[in-house]
Design an enzyme around this catalytic site. Sequence first.
Site, PDB file in Angstrom:
ATOM      1  N   GLU A   1     -14.398  17.633   6.047  1.00 34.01           N
ATOM      2  CA  GLU A   1     -14.819  16.338   6.592  1.00 34.01           C
ATOM      3  C   GLU A   1     -15.042  16.490   8.083  1.00 34.01           C
ATOM      4  OE1 GLU A   1     -12.552  12.897   5.332  1.00 34.01           O
ATOM      5  OE2 GLU A   1     -12.692  13.501   3.236  1.00 34.01           O
TER       6      GLU A   1
ATOM      7  N   ASP B   1      -3.244  -9.762   9.435  1.00 31.94           N
ATOM      8  CA  ASP B   1      -2.110 -10.693   9.368  1.00 31.94           C
ATOM      9  C   ASP B   1      -0.842 -10.128  10.017  1.00 31.94           C
ATOM     10  OD1 ASP B   1      -3.599 -12.532   7.702  1.00 31.94           O
ATOM     11  OD2 ASP B   1      -3.256 -11.140   6.050  1.00 31.94           O
TER      12      ASP B   1
ATOM     13  N   GLY C   1       0.821  -1.213   0.000  1.00 24.56           N
ATOM     14  CA  GLY C   1       0.000   0.000   0.000  1.00 24.56           C
ATOM     15  C   GLY C   1       0.854   1.262   0.000  1.00 24.56           C
TER      16      GLY C   1
ATOM     17  N   ARG D   1     -16.130  10.894  14.034  1.00 27.40           N
ATOM     18  CA  ARG D   1     -16.665   9.645  13.483  1.00 27.40           C
ATOM     19  C   ARG D   1     -17.239   8.707  14.534  1.00 27.40           C
ATOM     20  NH1 ARG D   1     -12.477   7.879   8.882  1.00 27.40           N
ATOM     21  NH2 ARG D   1     -13.244   9.589   7.609  1.00 27.40           N
TER      22      ARG D   1
ATOM     23  N   ASN E   1      -6.300  -1.302   0.669  1.00 28.59           N
ATOM     24  CA  ASN E   1      -7.088  -0.153   1.126  1.00 28.59           C
ATOM     25  C   ASN E   1      -6.656   1.177   0.522  1.00 28.59           C
ATOM     26  OD1 ASN E   1      -8.720  -1.700   2.663  1.00 28.59           O
ATOM     27  ND2 ASN E   1      -7.804  -1.162   4.625  1.00 28.59           N
TER      28      ASN E   1
ATOM     29  N   LYS F   1       0.023  -9.874  -0.334  1.00 34.29           N
ATOM     30  CA  LYS F   1      -0.909 -11.000  -0.242  1.00 34.29           C
ATOM     31  C   LYS F   1      -1.788 -11.088  -1.502  1.00 34.29           C
ATOM     32  CE  LYS F   1      -4.340 -12.484   3.222  1.00 34.29           C
ATOM     33  NZ  LYS F   1      -5.142 -11.955   4.343  1.00 34.29           N
TER      34      LYS F   1
ATOM     35  N   GLN G   1     -11.200   7.318  -0.452  1.00 35.10           N
ATOM     36  CA  GLN G   1     -12.056   8.237  -1.205  1.00 35.10           C
ATOM     37  C   GLN G   1     -11.820   9.702  -0.835  1.00 35.10           C
ATOM     38  OE1 GLN G   1     -16.135   7.024  -0.577  1.00 35.10           O
ATOM     39  NE2 GLN G   1     -15.903   5.143  -1.750  1.00 35.10           N
TER      40      GLN G   1
ATOM     41  N   ALA H   1       1.929   3.327   2.387  1.00 39.53           N
ATOM     42  CA  ALA H   1       3.025   3.422   3.363  1.00 39.53           C
ATOM     43  C   ALA H   1       4.221   2.593   2.913  1.00 39.53           C
ATOM     44  CB  ALA H   1       2.541   2.977   4.742  1.00 39.53           C
TER      45      ALA H   1
HETATM   46  C1  SIN Z   1     -13.875   8.892   3.850  1.00 44.44           C
HETATM   47  O1  SIN Z   1     -13.678   9.266   2.709  1.00 44.44           O
HETATM   48  O2  SIN Z   1     -14.883   9.124   4.485  1.00 44.44           O
HETATM   49  C2  SIN Z   1     -12.807   8.084   4.513  1.00 44.44           C
HETATM   50  C3  SIN Z   1     -11.589   8.874   4.683  1.00 44.44           C
HETATM   51  C4  SIN Z   1     -10.875   8.458   5.917  1.00 44.44           C
HETATM   52  O3  SIN Z   1     -10.989   7.333   6.358  1.00 44.44           O
HETATM   53  O4  SIN Z   1     -10.220   9.311   6.503  1.00 44.44           O
END
Ligand code: SIN
Length: 507
Positions: A112, A205, A12, A272, A40, A33, A45, A14
């Site tokens: 956000e 894992d 990914g 969140r 992810n 894997k 998004q 990182a």
């Molecule tokens: C999202 O687009 O809502 C997820 C982004 C995040 O996990 O920070």
Amino acid sequence: MKKIDVLIVGGGLAAIMCALKLPDHLTVTMVMKGSTKEGNSWKAQGGIAAALGRTDSPLLHQIDTLKAGCEINDRKMVSILVKEGATRLKKWMNEGLCFDKDASGQVIFAQEGAHGQRRIVHAGGDQTGKRTMEFFSKLVKNRAEVIENHAAIDLIVENGTCYGATFIDDNAKLTTIYANETVIATGGIGGLFQETSNDHHITGDGIAIAHRAGAELMNMEYVQFHPTLIFSQGKAVGLASEALRGEGATLINQFGKRVMDKVHPLKELAPRDVVARKLFSHVQQGDQLFLDISSIKEFSKRFPQITQLCETAGVDWKQGKIPIRPGAHFHMGGIKTNEHGQTSISQLFAVGEVACNGVHGANRLASNSLLEAIVFGERTGEWIAKNHLILSEPKMKDRKRKELYHPKVPSKKEVQKRVSVALGVVRNGLTLQKFILWIEKYDTHVWMCRPRNDWSKEELEISNMMITSLLTAKAALANETSCGAHFRQEKKGRKLYEQTPAKTTVG
Ligand code: SIN
């Protein structure tokens, strides 16, 4: 069997950022894997949070990160994240990493949850992960050898030093890779749950193999649930980004009533954990929940990935409503690391979601994960580049399949069902205890420390899920204090959506 300089387990963002910082004379192999386009990072998004706007500053970003994390974050790590994050991202933007711009050529900042201001840069609307990975994958192509479809069996650790890892492919062929430095970058634990935003390969894992090797873990109980997974025909089919709420989408029930009113001053844009718990309480009551997207103009243009996910799942977004439910999204805990990605085992490093340096505290702030991957992925690569060691070789031998032992394991579905009950949005001591007893019934004490070279890929994956969920459940049981994403139900009279008050000072 092969010998290289740096072995990276995972592929990914990182992992790539770490590889990009390694000098050309070091041989680097990334083993994953699944395949290079899975994982992810590709699915991300919302975007990347960074203090790049004129009205913003790293200090303001730091305040929001600490508040969302309920101030149990490691302050030093947060300070590194927000300061270096902005600098490192700017540097990559100068080198061609593109984010969406307005008609006058200015980068657009999105909003956000729990951010005090608009600071999320995004690409291709809601395809930030894909675009970012495309950019960096090109750069790393000639830098690292890539091996796909190989699952890690175990790390090779002797006398407190890591010498590499063993892998199994789809044909049950074993490969041993010896390395001077080994970096775990296997991602989080979403796949332990029935409903998740994560790629199906992400099953904890890295944590399991690190634990088997004796590495220290940290903050394991903190699992973030994203409030809005698209929910169609009884299952989660993907994420509906928090950026939708940043653009005005509201959360409503089957009667069209807004459910976040009077819950938190930020309503839909509350942290969140607060939103997820409130929505969970509605799911428990049998309510149906929706994102009302009717106020978003040019929806399919701004959110092409979500549009596609809806259409594939038969969700008619044109009606202005997307059915949603909370689901497992991000693990704040993991393999304990310092600011250079070093773990408690010499020559073993961890980066990305599998690692935990405390930066996210009890609840990660939206869009801080790709930023973390860039900052701490690069830092780890830089540290290895400066401090590279050539290890005197351990007894180099291919680890052959000798033993004929097969662990007793349940089905993957059964583990996911039970994990979802015990380690979901709301936990309680009794359910956690029952879950631990259920896992231990499978003779975990017999096979926990046993060599696994003769196990099938499926047995390895399920046993990893069992180890990681057992460790998460034990941490959740031991921590009776609700904080951020870890919520214990026992405390009577406590409202589900109450958040542990954050202190207001910033050091
Ligand atoms: C999202 O687009 O809502 C997820 C982004 C995040 O996990 O920070």
